[in-house]
Design an enzyme around this catalytic site. Structure first.
Site, PDB file in Angstrom:
ATOM      1  N   ALA A   1      -1.035 -58.712  34.073  1.00 45.68           N
ATOM      2  CA  ALA A   1      -0.525 -58.318  32.751  1.00 45.68           C
ATOM      3  C   ALA A   1      -1.304 -57.115  32.229  1.00 45.68           C
ATOM      4  CB  ALA A   1      -0.638 -59.483  31.777  1.00 45.68           C
TER       5      ALA A   1
ATOM      6  N   ASP B   1       0.595 -63.735  28.678  1.00 46.87           N
ATOM      7  CA  ASP B   1      -0.429 -62.825  29.213  1.00 46.87           C
ATOM      8  C   ASP B   1      -0.203 -61.394  28.727  1.00 46.87           C
ATOM      9  OD1 ASP B   1      -1.100 -65.103  30.564  1.00 46.87           O
ATOM     10  OD2 ASP B   1      -1.141 -64.203  32.549  1.00 46.87           O
TER      11      ASP B   1
ATOM     12  N   LEU C   1      -6.995 -64.528  35.135  1.00 48.43           N
ATOM     13  CA  LEU C   1      -7.558 -63.822  33.976  1.00 48.43           C
ATOM     14  C   LEU C   1      -6.635 -62.704  33.468  1.00 48.43           C
ATOM     15  CD1 LEU C   1     -11.282 -63.691  35.158  1.00 48.43           C
ATOM     16  CD2 LEU C   1     -10.226 -65.302  33.548  1.00 48.43           C
TER      17      LEU C   1
HETATM   18  C1  MEV Z   1      -0.440 -67.889  32.380  1.00 48.63           C
HETATM   19  O1  MEV Z   1      -1.661 -67.191  32.593  1.00 48.63           O
HETATM   20  C2  MEV Z   1      -0.415 -69.136  33.137  1.00 48.63           C
HETATM   21  C3  MEV Z   1       0.861 -69.960  33.065  1.00 48.63           C
HETATM   22  O2  MEV Z   1       0.967 -70.588  31.790  1.00 48.63           O
HETATM   23  C4  MEV Z   1       2.101 -69.154  33.396  1.00 48.63           C
HETATM   24  C5  MEV Z   1       2.757 -68.407  32.233  1.00 48.63           C
HETATM   25  O3  MEV Z   1       2.469 -68.664  31.065  1.00 48.63           O
HETATM   26  O4  MEV Z   1       3.614 -67.550  32.539  1.00 48.63           O
HETATM   27  C6  MEV Z   1       0.698 -71.036  34.111  1.00 48.63           C
END
Ligand code: MEV
Length: 305
Positions: free
Chosen positions: A100, A139, A96
């Site tokens: 980030a 994120d 979630l």
């Molecule tokens: C991001 O929350 C999940 C992934 O797409 C990794 C990324 O975008 O860095 C798996």
């Protein structure tokens, strides 16, 4: 009495859900990501050195990782004499966007009013690298801008919504760290390169079509696209019994679409898209303390508590 005002160095940053496009976004395809109402608060107060104070209950490995990431940001900011306290309202390590959100809130708190949105996003992404190795950046961009974003190759475009989006988030349990799940997909790509490339490209298209659906208020279509995305993630080995079961239960509860969100793998979170807030709130109750409802209205972002 004078009204209570948050100090300049208090900050908030939201967690996120990926509606469409996780994993594909790592390979340059599009993702559609949305901030949630839960996130991370950070408060910085003057101290005699740079210091991050973590809440009780933070595990040793989380603590080491967070301290390393904080040191990286403190160094870039010239070691400000600040003690930063953190409070999470978003579940941690569930896909979630908690790392980030922590990065964005932390950077906002140490840079204070001098932190331009660009500087905050850049330094938060730098912290994210400490957590995930090679994050796509989706994120931290979603948390920093607190807006529905269509994101690809480091570039984010805000998607204005015709109607609020209502979700239920279901926590299915602990999962492997994002960097391990991403590495597992890389291994599968080596085994079946052509098929994996086709699947990932298709996911990117779903994200672009989802952005158009959200902009036009077509939540029914957005839900359908989420269901298709979930099928592909499962085909790529990124789902689990718990995530599939949560997705089916959400659909049974009236979700227009349901899928895992974030890295997935052995656990983490699933999301369901609902037509109305009251339907989402009712459905969330079925999952007890593992479920909560969250709404995105598209209203301007809140960055200070
Ligand atoms: C991001 O929350 C999940 C992934 O797409 C990794 C990324 O975008 O860095 C798996």
């Amino acid at each position: 009495m004078a009204p209570q005002r948050a100090p300049d160095n208090a900050a908030f940053a939201p967690g996120k859900i990926i509606l469409l496009g996780e994993h594909a976004v790592v390979f340059g395809h599009a993702a559609l990501a949305c901030p949630i109402e839960r996130g991370v608060y950070a408060w910085a107060i003057p101290a005699n050195r740079s210091q991050l104070v973590l809440p009780a209950g933070t595990t040793t490995s989380q603590r080491q990782l967070l301290q390393r990431a904080a040191r990286r940001a403190f160094a870039v900011a010239g070691y400000p004499k600040l003690s930063v306290r953190i409070h999470w309202t978003v579940p941690v390590a569930m896909g979630l966007g908690s790392s980030a959100a922590l990065s964005v809130a932390f950077v906002r708190a140490i840079l204070g009013r001098e932190g331009t949105p660009k500087a905050v996003e850049r330094l938060a992404l730098d912290m994210e690298r400490e957590f995930h190795g090679t994050p796509s950046g989706v994120d931290s961009a979603t948390s920093a801008r607190a807006a529905l974003l269509l994101f690809a190759r480091g570039r984010a475009r805000r998607v204005r919504v015709a109607a609020p989006l209502n979700f239920v988030v279901v926590l299915t349990g602990a999962r492997a760290p994002t960097r391990e799940v991403v590495a597992g997909l890389a291994e599968r790509r080596r085994r079946i390169p052509a098929q994996s490339a086709r699947f990932l490209r298709e996911i990117g298209w779903l994200a672009r079509e989802g952005a158009v659906a959200a902009r036009g208020g077509n939540v029914r279509l957005l839900g359908e696209l989420m269901n298709v995305n979930q099928g592909i993630l499962n085909a790529l080995g990124l789902s689990s019994v718990a995530l599939e079961s949560a997705a089916f239960r959400l659909r049974d509860a009236g979700a227009l679409g349901a899928k895992l969100t974030g890295a997935g793998g052995s656990g983490g979170a699933a999301i369901g898209l609902f037509a109305t807030r009251s339907q989402a709130v009712r459905a969330a109750r079925m999952f007890g303390s593992s479920g909560f409802a969250t709404q995105y209205t598209g209203a301007p972002a809140r960055t200070r508590p």
